[in-house]
Enzyme design. Structure first.
Site, PDB file in Angstrom:
ATOM      1  N   ASP A  98       0.866  -1.176   0.000  1.00 57.04           N
ATOM      2  CA  ASP A  98       0.000   0.000   0.000  1.00 57.04           C
ATOM      3  C   ASP A  98       0.905   1.228   0.000  1.00 57.04           C
ATOM      4  OD1 ASP A  98      -2.249   1.658   0.343  1.00 57.04           O
ATOM      5  OD2 ASP A  98      -3.193   0.186   1.671  1.00 57.04           O
ATOM      6  N   ASP A 194      -2.969   4.426  -2.804  1.00 57.92           N
ATOM      7  CA  ASP A 194      -3.982   5.067  -1.974  1.00 57.92           C
ATOM      8  C   ASP A 194      -4.372   6.432  -2.548  1.00 57.92           C
ATOM      9  OD1 ASP A 194      -5.385   5.205   0.765  1.00 57.92           O
ATOM     10  OD2 ASP A 194      -4.216   7.068   0.743  1.00 57.92           O
ATOM     11  N   GLU A 245      -6.931   3.265  -5.727  1.00 58.80           N
ATOM     12  CA  GLU A 245      -8.127   3.641  -4.969  1.00 58.80           C
ATOM     13  C   GLU A 245      -8.715   4.892  -5.627  1.00 58.80           C
ATOM     14  OE1 GLU A 245      -9.338   4.450  -0.321  1.00 58.80           O
ATOM     15  OE2 GLU A 245      -7.579   5.461  -1.133  1.00 58.80           O
ATOM     16  N   HIS A 309     -10.234  -2.328   5.199  1.00 56.52           N
ATOM     17  CA  HIS A 309      -9.886  -1.676   6.463  1.00 56.52           C
ATOM     18  C   HIS A 309     -10.646  -0.375   6.681  1.00 56.52           C
ATOM     19  CE1 HIS A 309      -7.513   0.295   3.435  1.00 56.52           C
ATOM     20  NE2 HIS A 309      -7.248   1.278   4.273  1.00 56.52           N
ATOM     21  N   ASP A 310     -11.262   0.158   5.635  1.00 56.71           N
ATOM     22  CA  ASP A 310     -12.020   1.405   5.739  1.00 56.71           C
ATOM     23  C   ASP A 310     -13.530   1.192   5.778  1.00 56.71           C
ATOM     24  OD1 ASP A 310      -9.924   3.207   5.840  1.00 56.71           O
ATOM     25  OD2 ASP A 310      -9.823   3.462   3.664  1.00 56.71           O
TER      26      ASP A 310
END
Length: 538
Positions: A98, A194, A245, A309-310
């Site tokens: 990431d 990200d 993302e 995770h979000d």
């Protein structure tokens, strides 16, 4: 359609701080991940996506990077990372990292220099203005923070501690590309990028008509120039996998990021489901899948996921985590793995882990949730009501520690966990799942194996044959004469699905289902609550 290893891969996301703690400090770490690699390999996945483990003050759980070339102490050190990479490859898997290049930590040496004076050579590495506009950030009421030392405001799309880099500055871009080559030369297999749609900013930063609609932060002119340059200078020189993302994007805009003729990214995460569909909406979900299939198929590649995770764990948010937890978890797995695109598994999803409701805001760690809570309480709203309104979509729903067994702290740590463990760990844990041949875990193994053995699951065309049904989702995947039918009853009640006339006379062979006692019927299927079936048709 061009066939590639990354289109055929199944990806497992490791949020390392919640995965396994090897040294008792309460945080998961890279050594803990090494110790659990056999567990991940045995599931059958091909790629591990590792959340940020770079040096960081950890204001946003590693997404505020202060040194791109070091590993944060909580995670381990570079020697441990190198060993992790070796052990992943030794087991026949790949590792993608990431990477955050839209912003850094305010403790990064670049920003410390930038804020030191208006004349510093790195002043223009970030975005400074004399006056703010009316924009909000993802985490705060304003995207601008006043810096007393130089009397100007700096721009931050996320937390105050996460200033945005100025991608218009060529020196910034070249420094980022140099850093990306450092990691790729180590042998990692790609990046999850990200907030990549935020790199370009609108000229002049005009006020927004509605500052609460923060779409103005993303997909601005120039972003594709940056990504094409990144591809030309870095990405194309390695056999890797990239996923971006990309928020607030339509299929038409998404194709610009992942079109196979565009030379940008391989695939993307769009958020029409996870950001814009708070609870299960079957008709809307079907429409989203159809639009993205039609927009990308044969031209670019999609991703399939319902949590990370979000975003709150899928069985809690989009399924039934009480009465039908096991059946619902298996149905959602079937959905993600049989729709077109690369399937992602978020750690714990494979054992049916659920979201959580803590009694106090003090038990939460999510910076976005805590900031929103403080903002709303400051307006005079009742704290209990505010907490309840934020709980379902809190990012901590997915960040509670991995539940390995029924011992204290779910076997995650011998110390005090950085975030409280979900109280249901005694019933839901890896040890229990591995001992039960009908568990969610073994269903995932079968799904993944099915995908590896049958290209129709990867490259087959997609046809929704239940478009307006509010409960049943039925669709076809077809490739080179192979025809599969997937039927899902996504609700808490029994339902009947009548096959279309063109399929009524076809012979059906059940490949996989989440109930053990499926009785074959004629052209009418009697589906039980959260029942999922995958058929081969002849």
């Amino acid at each position: 359609m061009k066939r590639t290893w990354w289109k055929e891969a199944v990806v497992y996301q490791v949020y390392w701080r919640s995965f396994f703690d090897s040294n008792g400090d309460g945080y998961g770490d890279l050594e803990g991940l090494i110790q659990k690699l056999d567990y991940i390999r045995d599931l059958g996945v091909d790629v591990i996506w590792l959340n940020p483990c770079y040096e960081s003050p950890d204001k946003d759980n590693g997404y505020d990077i202060s040194d791109y070339y070091r590993i944060m102490d909580k995670a381990g050190d570079m020697e441990t990372f190198d060993r992790l990479l070796h052990e992943v490859h030794k087991r026949g898997m790949k590792l993608i990292m990431d990477l955050v290049v839209n912003h850094t930590s305010d403790q990064h040496p670049w920003f410390i220099e930038s804020r030191s004076s208006k004349n510093n050579p790195k002043r223009d590495w970030y975005i400074w203005r004399d006056k703010p506009n009316n924009w909000r950030s993802y985490f705060t009421p304003s995207a601008w923070e006043y810096d007393e030392q130089t009397g100007q405001y700096y721009f931050h799309s996320f937390a105050v501690e996460q200033p945005d880099l100025n991608w218009e500055n060529e020196e910034v871009r070249e420094e980022i590309y140099k850093m990306m080559r450092f990691w790729l030369d180590k042998g990692i297999d790609g990046f999850r990028l990200d907030a990549i749609a935020l790199l370009a900013k609108p000229e002049g930063f005009p006020d927004a008509e509605n500052p609460y609609d923060i779409r103005y932060l993303t997909n601005n002119p120039g972003v594709h120039d940056y990504l094409q340059e990144m591809h030309e200078k870095v990405l194309k020189h390695y056999d890797i996998f990239t996923v971006g993302e990309v928020a607030f994007v339509s299929p038409e805009e998404g194709l610009k990021y992942v079109g196979e003729d565009r030379n940008e990214l391989h695939t993307l995460f769009h958020f029409e489901v996870c950001d814009e569909m708070p609870t299960w909406d079957p008709i809307r979900f079907k429409q989203i899948q159809k639009r993205w299939y039609e927009g990308l198929w044969g031209k670019g590649w999609n991703s399939q996921f319902l949590n990370n995770h979000d975003h709150t764990r899928q069985v809690t948010r989009y399924g039934n985590d009480k009465q039908f937890r096991v059946e619902s978890a298996k149905l959602l797995a079937t959905l993600v793995h049989t729709l077109p695109g690369t399937p992602y598994i978020y750690q714990g999803e494979e054992i049916g882990m659920t979201g959580v409701k803590f009694d106090s805001i003090d038990d939460y760690n999510d910076i976005a949730m805590k900031n929103k809570y403080a903002e709303e309480v400051a307006k005079g709203r009742d704290p209990k009501e505010v907490l309840e309104s934020l709980q379902l979509l809190s990012r901590d729903n997915s960040r509670t520690p991995m539940q390995w067994d029924d011992s204290e702290h779910a076997g995650f740590t011998t110390g005090t966990p950085w975030l409280k463990v979900n109280p249901n760990y005694k019933e839901i844990n890896v040890k229990q799942a591995l001992a039960d041949p009908n568990s969610v875990y073994y269903y995932y193994k079968k799904l993944i194996q099915l995908r590896k053995q049958n290209p129709v699951m990867v490259y087959g065309t997609f046809d929704d044959i239940s478009e307006h049904d509010p409960y049943i989702y039925a669709y076809m995947r077809e490739l080179d004469g192979v025809r599969w039918l997937i039927v899902l009853n996504h609700c808490d009640n029994d339902n009947v699905y009548k096959l279309p006339e063109k399929l009524a006379s076809a012979r059906r062979h059940l490949l996989l289902g989440n109930y053990t006692d499926v009785k074959e019927e004629g052209s009418t299927l009697h589906m039980r609550p959260h029942e999922a079936r995958i058929y081969a048709l002849q």
